[in-house]
Design a protein around this motif. Structure first.
Motif, PDB file in Angstrom:
ATOM      1  N   SER A 126       0.815  -1.220   0.000  1.00 34.81           N
ATOM      2  CA  SER A 126       0.000   0.000   0.000  1.00 34.81           C
ATOM      3  C   SER A 126       0.847   1.268   0.000  1.00 34.81           C
ATOM      4  O   SER A 126       0.333   2.357  -0.261  1.00 34.81           O
ATOM      5  N   LEU A 127       2.152   1.140   0.300  1.00 36.96           N
ATOM      6  CA  LEU A 127       3.020   2.314   0.367  1.00 36.96           C
ATOM      7  C   LEU A 127       3.554   2.738  -0.998  1.00 36.96           C
ATOM      8  O   LEU A 127       4.217   3.773  -1.102  1.00 36.96           O
ATOM      9  N   ALA A 128       3.276   1.942  -2.039  1.00 38.29           N
ATOM     10  CA  ALA A 128       3.789   2.258  -3.369  1.00 38.29           C
ATOM     11  C   ALA A 128       3.352   3.658  -3.788  1.00 38.29           C
ATOM     12  O   ALA A 128       2.171   3.997  -3.751  1.00 38.29           O
ATOM     13  N   GLY A 129       4.317   4.477  -4.160  1.00 39.94           N
ATOM     14  CA  GLY A 129       4.044   5.841  -4.579  1.00 39.94           C
ATOM     15  C   GLY A 129       4.010   6.839  -3.447  1.00 39.94           C
ATOM     16  O   GLY A 129       4.073   8.054  -3.683  1.00 39.94           O
ATOM     17  N   ARG A 130       3.900   6.348  -2.210  1.00 36.39           N
ATOM     18  CA  ARG A 130       3.850   7.262  -1.059  1.00 36.39           C
ATOM     19  C   ARG A 130       5.153   7.272  -0.276  1.00 36.39           C
ATOM     20  O   ARG A 130       5.421   8.219   0.468  1.00 36.39           O
ATOM     21  N   ALA A 131       5.942   6.227  -0.416  1.00 32.74           N
ATOM     22  CA  ALA A 131       7.239   6.141   0.258  1.00 32.74           C
ATOM     23  C   ALA A 131       8.176   5.316  -0.606  1.00 32.74           C
ATOM     24  O   ALA A 131       7.755   4.370  -1.287  1.00 32.74           O
ATOM     25  N   ALA A 132       9.442   5.684  -0.621  1.00 34.96           N
ATOM     26  CA  ALA A 132      10.444   4.895  -1.341  1.00 34.96           C
ATOM     27  C   ALA A 132      10.766   3.641  -0.529  1.00 34.96           C
ATOM     28  O   ALA A 132      10.718   3.654   0.704  1.00 34.96           O
ATOM     29  N   LEU A 133      11.068   2.552  -1.225  1.00 34.25           N
ATOM     30  CA  LEU A 133      11.357   1.281  -0.568  1.00 34.25           C
ATOM     31  C   LEU A 133      12.820   0.910  -0.807  1.00 34.25           C
ATOM     32  O   LEU A 133      13.273   0.836  -1.955  1.00 34.25           O
ATOM     33  N   LEU A 134      13.556   0.662   0.278  1.00 31.29           N
ATOM     34  CA  LEU A 134      14.953   0.225   0.236  1.00 31.29           C
ATOM     35  C   LEU A 134      15.014  -1.176   0.826  1.00 31.29           C
ATOM     36  O   LEU A 134      14.896  -1.352   2.044  1.00 31.29           O
ATOM     37  N   ALA A 135      15.203  -2.190  -0.015  1.00 29.59           N
ATOM     38  CA  ALA A 135      15.204  -3.583   0.428  1.00 29.59           C
ATOM     39  C   ALA A 135      16.627  -4.112   0.509  1.00 29.59           C
ATOM     40  O   ALA A 135      17.454  -3.831  -0.363  1.00 29.59           O
ATOM     41  N   VAL A 136      16.923  -4.873   1.562  1.00 23.45           N
ATOM     42  CA  VAL A 136      18.196  -5.594   1.581  1.00 23.45           C
ATOM     43  C   VAL A 136      18.117  -6.678   0.513  1.00 23.45           C
ATOM     44  O   VAL A 136      17.029  -7.116   0.116  1.00 23.45           O
ATOM     45  N   ASP A 137      19.269  -7.129   0.019  1.00 22.41           N
ATOM     46  CA  ASP A 137      19.280  -8.038  -1.123  1.00 22.41           C
ATOM     47  C   ASP A 137      18.454  -9.304  -0.899  1.00 22.41           C
ATOM     48  O   ASP A 137      17.711  -9.741  -1.785  1.00 22.41           O
ATOM     49  N   THR A 138      18.530  -9.891   0.289  1.00 19.05           N
ATOM     50  CA  THR A 138      17.826 -11.145   0.538  1.00 19.05           C
ATOM     51  C   THR A 138      16.315 -10.970   0.571  1.00 19.05           C
ATOM     52  O   THR A 138      15.566 -11.929   0.369  1.00 19.05           O
ATOM     53  N   ALA A 139      15.845  -9.740   0.811  1.00 16.53           N
ATOM     54  CA  ALA A 139      14.405  -9.481   0.815  1.00 16.53           C
ATOM     55  C   ALA A 139      13.848  -9.291  -0.589  1.00 16.53           C
ATOM     56  O   ALA A 139      12.633  -9.373  -0.791  1.00 16.53           O
ATOM     57  N   LEU A 140      14.723  -9.040  -1.577  1.00 19.49           N
ATOM     58  CA  LEU A 140      14.252  -8.745  -2.932  1.00 19.49           C
ATOM     59  C   LEU A 140      13.363  -9.835  -3.520  1.00 19.49           C
ATOM     60  O   LEU A 140      12.258  -9.534  -4.005  1.00 19.49           O
ATOM     61  N   PRO A 141      13.777 -11.120  -3.526  1.00 20.74           N
ATOM     62  CA  PRO A 141      12.909 -12.138  -4.138  1.00 20.74           C
ATOM     63  C   PRO A 141      11.592 -12.314  -3.403  1.00 20.74           C
ATOM     64  O   PRO A 141      10.585 -12.658  -4.027  1.00 20.74           O
ATOM     65  N   VAL A 142      11.572 -12.081  -2.091  1.00 18.58           N
ATOM     66  CA  VAL A 142      10.321 -12.172  -1.336  1.00 18.58           C
ATOM     67  C   VAL A 142       9.363 -11.080  -1.796  1.00 18.58           C
ATOM     68  O   VAL A 142       8.169 -11.322  -2.021  1.00 18.58           O
ATOM     69  N   LEU A 143       9.875  -9.868  -1.961  1.00 17.66           N
ATOM     70  CA  LEU A 143       9.029  -8.754  -2.406  1.00 17.66           C
ATOM     71  C   LEU A 143       8.530  -8.982  -3.830  1.00 17.66           C
ATOM     72  O   LEU A 143       7.342  -8.777  -4.122  1.00 17.66           O
ATOM     73  N   LEU A 144       9.434  -9.390  -4.723  1.00 12.75           N
ATOM     74  CA  LEU A 144       9.033  -9.590  -6.117  1.00 12.75           C
ATOM     75  C   LEU A 144       7.966 -10.670  -6.241  1.00 12.75           C
ATOM     76  O   LEU A 144       7.037 -10.559  -7.056  1.00 12.75           O
ATOM     77  N   ALA A 145       8.082 -11.734  -5.439  1.00 16.52           N
ATOM     78  CA  ALA A 145       7.092 -12.819  -5.479  1.00 16.52           C
ATOM     79  C   ALA A 145       5.719 -12.352  -5.035  1.00 16.52           C
ATOM     80  O   ALA A 145       4.712 -12.981  -5.372  1.00 16.52           O
ATOM     81  N   ASN A 146       5.673 -11.242  -4.311  1.00 18.11           N
ATOM     82  CA  ASN A 146       4.405 -10.696  -3.836  1.00 18.11           C
ATOM     83  C   ASN A 146       4.004  -9.422  -4.572  1.00 18.11           C
ATOM     84  O   ASN A 146       3.178  -8.653  -4.083  1.00 18.11           O
TER      85      ASN A 146
END
Length: 334
Positions: A126-146
């Motif tokens: 829900s934060l898309a467009g309202r806040a920038a997201l900085l993910a650690v590398d290991t969190a990237l595939p979890v975020l992309l899968a969702n």
């Protein structure tokens, strides 16, 4: 190359780092405002070789340039005042970007890969467009899968296994923030296969002479303190990146339900895909527990949690950072 008089406080060294050649000049400033040239140096470097085709400074040319500047300064007695100007190719090259060039005026959310990340995914979406997201590398595939594409991905570790964090990345427009000592395989994958925007920083995790040479040559990226954890380092970088509030998600440093990472993280997937009868799922945690015993600690809100001494040290580093920066807030209520 002649040797000047040592320990002169009025000595000035200047370097012109061109596309093909690097030049150095050592001079003594005189009372009348003029300068007396004491020594000159020159080296073919090919720093800008291929930059128009690749958009990057030539790695070999960069190494030669750094070595030339460091050796010249040592030969000249390391004058206190050093100036350097670089070729236009260095200013335009994609791999010349520095973390300090990122300047935001919006909220920034730092996303770790801890088990609590799973519970905050709807909020992060829900934060898309309202806040920038900085993910650690290991969190990237979890975020992309969702279905969540972070704005930035933070890379710290030198292990080649971290390359797995980027294998599910397709054409998503993410910007990578990486330590100069992070895995070359990861950086090569990012630049050659994905051609993603890349910003560098440096953390003095060990007294490396390479970092000293980069510092002397005025080529070392901005400093991020060595805080042990990629998540804590990402928070420290976020303090530099934005003037807005900073939110945290997935930074647990504990073992809820005996898990170490969010579902879908490469670490967990690797465990499931490599298990066998003599090394079943859970054996890795058992061996890790023998090396790093689980201990009870007081977590957020005073609740007891299970962690270890290493994770607890990361948590303490994060707590100290939060005490200094009052604009850091936790998105996970538990």
């Amino acid at each position: 190359m002649s040797r000047p008089e040592p320990n002169a406080t009025d000595l000035v060294a200047a370097f012109d780092l061109g596309s093909d050649t690097a030049r150095g000049l050592l001079a003594r400033l005189l009372p009348d405002g003029s300068a007396l040239v004491l020594a000159e140096a020159r080296r073919m470097t090919a720093l800008g070789r291929g930059v128009s085709e690749t958009g990057r400074l030539d790695p070999e040319g960069l190494a030669v340039t750094v070595g030339f500047v460091g050796a010249t300064l040592a030969e000249w007695g390391r004058p206190e005042r050093v100036f350097a100007v670089a070729t236009a190719a260095a200013r335009d090259a994609a791999n010349a970007r520095d973390l300090s060039q990122i300047s935001l005026d919006m909220p920034l959310t730092v996303i770790g890969a801890g088990p609590s990340l799973s519970g905050t995914l709807p909020l992060l979406s829900s934060l898309a467009g309202r806040a920038a997201l900085l993910a650690v590398d290991t969190a990237l595939p979890v975020l992309l899968a969702n279905g969540i594409v972070p704005d930035y991905v933070f890379v710290l570790e030198p292990q080649a296994i971290n390359l797995k964090d980027f294998l599910t990345l397709r054409d998503e427009p993410v910007t990578v923030v990486a330590d100069v000592a992070s895995s070359p395989n990861v950086i090569r994958h990012i630049r050659e296969r994905k051609n993603l925007p890349l910003y560098f920083f440096s953390s003095a995790f060990h007294p490396l002479s390479l970092l000293d040479r980069l510092q002397e040559a005025r080529l070392r990226p901005c400093h991020v303190p060595p805080l042990g954890s990629v998540g804590v380092a990402a928070v420290s970088a976020a303090v530099r990146m934005t003037r807005g509030p900073i939110f945290l998600a997935g930074l647990d440093f504990s073992f809820p339900a005996s898990t170490t990472h969010a579902r879908g993280a490469p670490v967990g997937i690797h465990e499931w895909t490599t298990c066998r009868r003599l090394f079943p799922v859970g054996q890795y945690q058992y061996q890790a527990a023998q090396m790093r015993p689980r201990l009870p600690f007081k977590g957020k809100h005073g609740r007891p949690v299970i962690s270890d001494l290493v994770f607890n040290s990361y948590a303490e580093n994060l707590q100290n950072l939060c005490r200094l920066e009052k604009r850091i807030f936790d998105l996970n209520p538990d």
